[in-house]
Design an enzyme around this catalytic site. Structure first.
Site, PDB file in Angstrom:
ATOM      1  N   ALA A  29      35.221 -23.114   2.211  1.00 11.08           N
ATOM      2  CA  ALA A  29      35.271 -21.864   2.968  1.00 11.08           C
ATOM      3  C   ALA A  29      33.852 -21.312   3.037  1.00 11.08           C
ATOM      4  O   ALA A  29      33.063 -21.489   2.104  1.00 11.08           O
ATOM      5  CB  ALA A  29      36.200 -20.858   2.290  1.00 11.08           C
ATOM      6  N   TYR A  30      33.549 -20.644   4.138  1.00  7.04           N
ATOM      7  CA  TYR A  30      32.215 -20.079   4.329  1.00  7.04           C
ATOM      8  C   TYR A  30      32.283 -18.564   4.242  1.00  7.04           C
ATOM      9  O   TYR A  30      32.905 -17.910   5.066  1.00  7.04           O
ATOM     10  CB  TYR A  30      31.615 -20.550   5.662  1.00  7.04           C
ATOM     11  CG  TYR A  30      31.182 -21.978   5.525  1.00  7.04           C
ATOM     12  CD1 TYR A  30      29.877 -22.289   5.191  1.00  7.04           C
ATOM     13  CD2 TYR A  30      32.092 -23.015   5.631  1.00  7.04           C
ATOM     14  CE1 TYR A  30      29.489 -23.594   4.985  1.00  7.04           C
ATOM     15  CE2 TYR A  30      31.718 -24.322   5.424  1.00  7.04           C
ATOM     16  CZ  TYR A  30      30.423 -24.605   5.104  1.00  7.04           C
ATOM     17  OH  TYR A  30      30.036 -25.897   4.884  1.00  7.04           O
ATOM     18  N   ILE A  31      31.626 -18.046   3.201  1.00  9.52           N
ATOM     19  CA  ILE A  31      31.561 -16.608   2.981  1.00  9.52           C
ATOM     20  C   ILE A  31      30.552 -15.999   3.942  1.00  9.52           C
ATOM     21  O   ILE A  31      30.724 -14.903   4.440  1.00  9.52           O
ATOM     22  CB  ILE A  31      31.201 -16.317   1.511  1.00  9.52           C
ATOM     23  CG1 ILE A  31      32.330 -16.833   0.612  1.00  9.52           C
ATOM     24  CG2 ILE A  31      30.938 -14.839   1.290  1.00  9.52           C
ATOM     25  CD1 ILE A  31      31.968 -16.911  -0.848  1.00  9.52           C
ATOM     26  N   ARG A 150      33.963 -20.098  11.976  1.00  8.24           N
ATOM     27  CA  ARG A 150      33.513 -18.705  11.950  1.00  8.24           C
ATOM     28  C   ARG A 150      32.289 -18.467  12.807  1.00  8.24           C
ATOM     29  O   ARG A 150      31.960 -17.331  13.094  1.00  8.24           O
ATOM     30  CB  ARG A 150      33.221 -18.299  10.504  1.00  8.24           C
ATOM     31  CG  ARG A 150      34.497 -18.298   9.669  1.00  8.24           C
ATOM     32  CD  ARG A 150      34.255 -17.762   8.319  1.00  8.24           C
ATOM     33  NE  ARG A 150      33.511 -16.517   8.418  1.00  8.24           N
ATOM     34  CZ  ARG A 150      33.373 -15.663   7.443  1.00  8.24           C
ATOM     35  NH1 ARG A 150      33.944 -15.887   6.300  1.00  8.24           N
ATOM     36  NH2 ARG A 150      32.668 -14.574   7.585  1.00  8.24           N
TER      37      ARG A 150
END
Length: 153
Positions: A29-31, A150
């Site tokens: 996952a990309y914060i 995203r």
């Protein structure tokens, strides 16, 4: 600080499966997926990492990586990234003097297979295995942060 120097290729056949010395499921996952740097959380088996990467300069970029508790990674993915943007199986293949990582993407990227090889320098020569197809090093369409959905290129 470390440098990550890698070349990336699309994969044209499944010969890597028989060549692999191991494989593992990975969730990412990309914060933050800012073009100047990304912050990623990854779970592989029963271990997790938080990784910060600088902007790509061709095949080179800065990278910092820290192991974190799996429960923290799960919580970060859920609360800060809306869940896992990437699900894949990574195959490790030794070929010539290098170790290749071949990622079979699943979910909305089912069918995409990308191979990466990390190098000592951007000028390092590398023998390409038969499964390596078109080179896509530096093509943002194949950055995991973009595939996670995203950020647009």
């Amino acid at each position: 600080m470390a440098l990550e120097i890698e070349r990336k290729f699309l994969v044209k056949d499944r010969s890597y499966v028989e060549m692999a010395i191991s494989h593992a499921e990975i969730r990412q996952a990309y914060i933050s997926d800012n073009v100047n740097g990304t912050v990623r959380v990854r779970v592989r088996a029963n271990r997790a990492w938080l990784t910060v990467k600088g902007a790509n300069d061709g095949a080179v970029r800065h990278e910092w990586e820290y192991e974190i508790p799996v429960a923290d990674a799960e919580e970060m993915a859920r609360m800060l990234a809306g869940g896992w943007g990437i699900e894949k199986v990574r195959y490790i293949v030794k070929y010539g003097a290098h170790t290749w990582e071949v990622d079979e993407f699943h979910g909305r990227h089912e069918g995409l297979v990308v191979a990466e090889v990390e190098l000592e320098s951007a000028e390092t020569e590398v023998d390409l295995p038969g499964f390596a197809g078109e080179e896509v090093t530096g093509d943002p369409r194949y950055y995991n942060s973009v595939l996670a959905g995203r950020r647009e290129v």
